[in-house]
Design an enzyme around this catalytic site. Sequence first.
Site, PDB file in Angstrom:
ATOM      1  N   ARG A   1       0.950   3.790   1.780  1.00  0.00           N
ATOM      2  CA  ARG A   1       1.392   4.337   3.064  1.00  0.00           C
ATOM      3  C   ARG A   1       2.691   3.682   3.555  1.00  0.00           C
ATOM      4  O   ARG A   1       3.320   4.176   4.487  1.00  0.00           O
ATOM      5  CB  ARG A   1       0.296   4.161   4.122  1.00  0.00           C
ATOM      6  N   TYR A   2       3.073   2.538   2.921  1.00  0.00           N
ATOM      7  CA  TYR A   2       4.277   1.838   3.354  1.00  0.00           C
ATOM      8  C   TYR A   2       5.496   2.145   2.488  1.00  0.00           C
ATOM      9  O   TYR A   2       6.622   1.915   2.910  1.00  0.00           O
ATOM     10  CB  TYR A   2       4.047   0.320   3.331  1.00  0.00           C
ATOM     11  N   THR A   3       5.290   2.605   1.277  1.00  0.00           N
ATOM     12  CA  THR A   3       6.405   2.782   0.343  1.00  0.00           C
ATOM     13  C   THR A   3       6.809   4.250   0.240  1.00  0.00           C
ATOM     14  O   THR A   3       6.043   5.153   0.582  1.00  0.00           O
ATOM     15  CB  THR A   3       6.023   2.260  -1.051  1.00  0.00           C
TER      16      THR A   3
ATOM     17  N   ALA B   1       0.844  -1.203   0.000  1.00  0.00           N
ATOM     18  CA  ALA B   1       0.000   0.000   0.000  1.00  0.00           C
ATOM     19  C   ALA B   1       0.874   1.247   0.000  1.00  0.00           C
ATOM     20  O   ALA B   1       2.031   1.238   0.434  1.00  0.00           O
ATOM     21  CB  ALA B   1      -0.917  -0.015   1.213  1.00  0.00           C
TER      22      ALA B   1
END
Length: 747
Positions: free
Chosen positions: A140-142, A138
């Site tokens: 928000r993680y990368t 997602a």
Amino acid sequence: MAPKKKKIPAPKRTANIAAEIENAGVVMEQPITQTLETNFMPYAMSVIISRAIPEIDGFKPAHRKLLYTMYKMGLLTGARTKSANIVGQTMRLNPHGDAAIYETMVRLARGNQALLHPYVDSKGNFGKAYSRDMAYAASRYTEAKLDSICNELFADIDKDTVDFQDNYDGSMKEPSLLPVRFPSILLNSNIGIAVSMASAICPFNLEELCDTTIAMMKNADHDLLTTLTAPDFPGGGYILYNETELRKIYETGRGGVRVRARYNYDKASNCLEITEIPPTTTVEVIIDKIVELVKNGKMREIADIRDETDLSGLKIAIDLKRGVDPDKLMQKLFRMTPLEDTMSCNFNVLIGGYPRVMGARELLEEWIAFREECVKRRVYFDLKKKKEKLHLLQGLAKILLDIDKAIHIIRQTEEESEVVMNLMIGFGIDEIQAEYVAEIKLRHLNREYILKRTDETQSLKEEIAQMEEILGDQKKVRGIIVSELQEIKKKYAQPRRSLILYDVQPAREEAEEETPDYPVHLFFTREGYFKKITPQSLRMSSEQKLKEGDEILSEIESTNRAHLLFFTDRQQVYKSHAYDFDDTKASVMGDYVPAKLSFDEGERIVCFAAVQEYTGYMLFFFQGGKVAKVEMSAYETKTNRKKLANAYSGKDSLAGAFYVSEDREFLLRATGGRTLIIHTGAINPKQTRDTQGVAVMTLKKNAVVDTVVPFTEQMLNNAHRFRTKSLPAAGAIPKEQDLGEQLSLLD
């Protein structure tokens, strides 16, 4: 005549909103042409122009909006930021939703490995282009920022090199194109599907692309194949060189590039390792196809297959069975799976808002024209700035000739608003020059400052002259483009990833199928069980395990490539091969043939034959005394069919069926005891499978042939009594002294 309907003006139509709402959901008749014109065509044009087809800068609108947003966020030189932040900012230009924007960024990212030269420097899990199941994390993680090659996308974008347009709500501006300094349209793969048209552009090596563009600017008739050898795919692999097809792509923009996977063979583990695959497929698709072929019995050389892809890269491991030639197996895999595939090219690009299919040559010509315009606009922008500065310095020069006078004018002016006007009158300068002079600090009214400004005036005049000369000379403009391309090639060029195979034909043109061949013993039992045992295994244990009450009817020494034919009591023959059955041991019951070959319910085998080639004969003995002799070639089919109907005549009950490689004698016995020995050489063979045969035994009333066996001399002591010179014959009744040992056992 009916009166003409008056056209309702637009303002009055709003008054009928209530009536329109009242008729909502009512099906109204409308000409199909009107529906297409008012509903379908605007949608189709929107997809073609604003979504699916790239433009000459190599980008679709979604790509351009994302990259420009990242550029304005300072991500060209700054640290990475969360992808969710980038997606949110991009929605100011692209209103299609965060999921669509993030998917666009994933494909542009280095971690996804979809592009030869990625535009986004990524951190985190961005999935893999060669895998269907390796999903990206997602947003928000990368994290992401622009890759260094993007310096060449946005160079001089603030110098009026390209046009800007309003975004979807008119709140900000965005570029209609990016002033790319290299032919990005051919650098990275770009695929899009619009309405009634599509685009598929294959990638090329940056160094070859720059060299080709430079050569074309120097020589319009340059042969592209001498510098632009072939496409270059990010996933590597081998390109099967086809000069005719490449020239077609370079000239027309349509054609296909054949790409083959790359592999190596580990002899110690007897394992094939596939490390690079064509760009048109994925690891999962390849594995699924191979598994399907193994299940269908079309790929018998493979013992196991695994996906060993990890952080070090792609790897498909294929364990081979004993005695399999790895190179021949790979040829078969190339032929039957996407390990060798064609990427179809369709160089459809928007030029001036209109889709056009162009070859690589024409595309490069269009890019050169586009880049020439960008360079001219940049030079003109700089020229304009230089002229404005020169104009100010020329006004300053007049003031500096008599600084005391200027100071006196300013001091004698009572109102500040009149200072500029009085300077204009006192020195004969325009308002812009007077404003510039009025803003000069007192500390700059010294000799050093005056000399510097004077020298700067001279250098500005020389620069302006050079710029005007560039704008008037196309060779100088192209010289700038050439120097930029040489610089880009030096900074970003990479070795080819896709190697080229010359004089290699596509594997799909090879028709032969290779299977491992070795000696085997074939066993067939009365209950329909089949075993294939190697001589080595048979020597270790020869005691056969059978179902209770079962017995072995046939034992044949043959090979793994033997053709197997199972004739049934319903006049059908099921065809197979020895390699369709697994090697087994004597200690197991074997394969149940009716289940293995999907027999009809209740169908029973009456004869089993194993042949290397379709030579010899099938003999069908009927209870009515007839024999049908059918050539084995009648059962050979070009399409490798698994089941044939009408394998023999069904008009009479079968007494026995046998395969013979050459003519021999058979013993027939009828109810009542009469016995006859016939030689099959006296019977003419037929190509018709369901022939009724010829009469060989004359029968008494209500008698039928009930026993047929291959004859050997040990069966009868006086065999000459049962032979005859002509057929049909009644035979003779054996006496006690005629019976041999084997015939007694048959009784």
